[in-house]
Design an enzyme around this catalytic site. Structure first.
Site, PDB file in Angstrom:
ATOM      1  N   LYS A 101      19.335   8.559   1.159  1.00 18.14           N
ATOM      2  CA  LYS A 101      18.816   7.643   2.178  1.00 18.14           C
ATOM      3  C   LYS A 101      19.060   8.273   3.533  1.00 18.14           C
ATOM      4  O   LYS A 101      19.964   9.094   3.690  1.00 18.14           O
ATOM      5  CB  LYS A 101      19.546   6.293   2.104  1.00 18.14           C
ATOM      6  N   ASP A 119      11.057   3.211   4.939  1.00 18.08           N
ATOM      7  CA  ASP A 119      11.887   2.038   4.708  1.00 18.08           C
ATOM      8  C   ASP A 119      11.625   1.186   5.961  1.00 18.08           C
ATOM      9  O   ASP A 119      10.593   1.363   6.611  1.00 18.08           O
ATOM     10  CB  ASP A 119      13.373   2.430   4.551  1.00 18.08           C
TER      11      ASP A 119
HETATM   12  N1  GLU Z   1      12.747   2.747   0.821  1.00 18.40           N
HETATM   13  C1  GLU Z   1      12.226   2.431  -0.469  1.00 18.40           C
HETATM   14  C2  GLU Z   1      13.348   2.030  -1.390  1.00 18.40           C
HETATM   15  O1  GLU Z   1      14.264   1.377  -0.960  1.00 18.40           O
HETATM   16  C3  GLU Z   1      11.338   3.528  -1.009  1.00 18.40           C
HETATM   17  C4  GLU Z   1      11.997   4.850  -1.218  1.00 18.40           C
HETATM   18  C5  GLU Z   1      11.040   5.948  -1.668  1.00 18.40           C
HETATM   19  O2  GLU Z   1       9.880   5.665  -1.920  1.00 18.40           O
HETATM   20  O3  GLU Z   1      11.519   7.082  -1.761  1.00 18.40           O
HETATM   21  O4  GLU Z   1      13.371   2.262  -2.570  1.00 18.40           O
END
Ligand code: GLU
Length: 449
Positions: free
Chosen positions: A126, A166
């Site tokens: 993240k 996100d």
């Molecule tokens: N931010 C999204 C999640 O919490 C998507 C992450 C992604 O597609 O890599 O899973």
């Protein structure tokens, strides 16, 4: 509780007292995996738990950008590459003013288990920044994204680490980030980011995927209870990309979302957010940058409740789709008092641990955890990566079918994992265990790391 497990949780509490969100998610996940540790004494020997709560790599970087008046601003950028045992690091970027290491760490830890649960080859990461997108011009957003990527590009790649969106990062930001990546690398490696626009390698259905996946998951739960989604009312929070996808799929299947919320309060639409006009308006509200759900009430003449959350509303299903810690103990009690049977988490960690445990203890209430329910988003990101490496584009129906299948599998894996350890029908424990087992095995087989 298993003594080893307990000691790891205590360590995390001691070490991360200033990062309460991270402590919260570690306690939530690890409190489910006791039976697995008991059955696999080798995991303690390999010290797997202490390894799992420590990110493989995390770094911050300076992001300097210039506003439209020529003024300099300095923000912090983050990327925490949490666990790469089952695939390249994968997870979103969050741009929001309250971002600090505890937020990125909690999201990264959740992401590891969520990604494992999809059954796809993606590790967990993240990132983000304390940059506040509110009120920024398009040019400012572009300069910020370019500066962010200039600092990050050396450390990511289609087989290394694949960021996505996100909160505060949508297809516009991904476009600017990718443009800068391509400019710096001089290669068309579009598998480095997901959530891209269709013109340069995005996947159909990716924008809808998190919400669609959540509703597919809900369908599985309802089916288990011998019920149909048709005619169900859903109280949701948030009005972003995720809530939008929930509204759209729910409407297609004959259910209706009757509440949405924002930082300013919530709206109640008894007819449901079901028409194309209403559903599309959510996108307009989001891109306007106002961050106010009242705009919906003004446009469609429905009730608006300033400063309140929608958890007093009676509905068949509750789906918190806004952000972390949206439902506390008081609100959980309200939900129980309203006799709501289905509590389906959608946003990452929307429920405090005490509220979640309280809800799980209610007889007749079914609680589904976000790391399973919202996993359709990142799963479809993995489908986007597959399309990029195959150099082709799947049809909408192809992607939707894959997504639907993946969500059914996630549901089934969770149910089976809980049963395997004699926990009964427990979707929360099942999701944690299924994800955990996959990562633990991969780490064990790869030796010391
Ligand atoms: N931010 C999204 C999640 O919490 C998507 C992450 C992604 O597609 O890599 O899973």
């Amino acid at each position: 509780m298993n003594a080893y497990l307990q000691s790891v949780i205590e360590n995390v509490k001691k070490k991360h007292g200033n990062e309460p969100e991270f402590v919260q998610t570690v306690e939530e996940v690890l409190s489910s995996v006791g039976p697995v540790i008991d059955r696999h004494p080798e995991y303690e020997k390999l010290d797997l738990l202490n390894r799992m709560v420590e990110p493989e790599r995390m770094f911050t970087f300076r992001v300097v950008w210039m506003d439209d008046e020529g003024k300099y601003h300095t923000n912090i950028g983050y990327r925490f590459q949490f666990n790469g045992a089952i695939g390249p690091y994968k997870g979103g970027l969050r741009f929001q003013k309250n971002v600090y290491p505890g937020i990125i760490k909690f999201l990264g830890f959740e992401q590891v288990f969520k990604n494992a649960l999809t059954g796809l080859p993606i590790g967990g990461a993240k990132g983000g920044s304390d940059f506040d997108p509110a009120g920024k011009s398009d040019a400012e957003i572009m300069r910020f994204c370019q500066s962010f990527m200039t600092a990050l590009y050396r450390y990511i790649g289609p087989d290394v680490d694949v960021p996505a969106g996100d909160m505060g990062v949508g297809s516009r930001e991904i476009g600017y980030l990718y443009g800068q990546y391509r400019r710096l690398k001089g290669t068309f490696e579009n598998g480095v980011l997901t959530g891209k626009g269709m013109s340069y390698g995005g996947s159909l259905i990716r924008p809808e995927a998190t919400g669609y996946g959540a509703v597919y998951y809900l369908q599985n739960v309802l089916e288990h209870e011998g019920e149909s989604i048709k005619g169900k009312t859903i109280a949701a929070s948030g009005f972003g990309n995720v809530a939008w996808g929930v509204c759209k799929k729910a409407a297609q299947l004959g259910a209706k979302v009757v509440t949405l919320s924002g930082p300013d309060g919530y709206i109640y639409d008894k007819d449901g957010v079901v028409t194309d006009e209403k559903i599309n308006y959510l996108l307009e509200m989001r891109s306007s940058g106002h961050d106010k759900v009242k705009d919906y009430a003004d446009k469609f003449g429905v009730e608006f409740f300033p400063g309140k959350k929608p958890w007093t509303v009676k509905a068949d299903v509750v789906m918190p789709s806004a952000m972390q810690n949206d439902v506390h103990m008081e609100e959980a009690k309200q939900i129980v008092a309203n006799n709501i049977k289905y509590y389906i988490e959608v946003a990452n960690m929307p429920t405090t641990n005490d509220a979640l445990n309280f809800l799980r203890q209610q007889k007749g209430m079914i609680v589904a955890p976000s790391k399973a329910v919202n996993a359709g988003g990142v799963a479809t990101s993995a489908l986007e990566m597959a399309q990029n490496s195959e150099r082709l584009v799947w049809t909408k129906d192809d992607v939707d079918e894959h997504l639907h299948h993946i969500m059914n599998t996630i549901y089934k894996m969770s149910v089976d994992a809980a049963e395997k350890y004699d926990l009964g029908y427990d979707l929360v424990a099942g999701a944690n265990i299924a994800g955990f087992e996959r990562i633990a095995e991969a780490m064990k087989e790869q030796g010391i790391f």
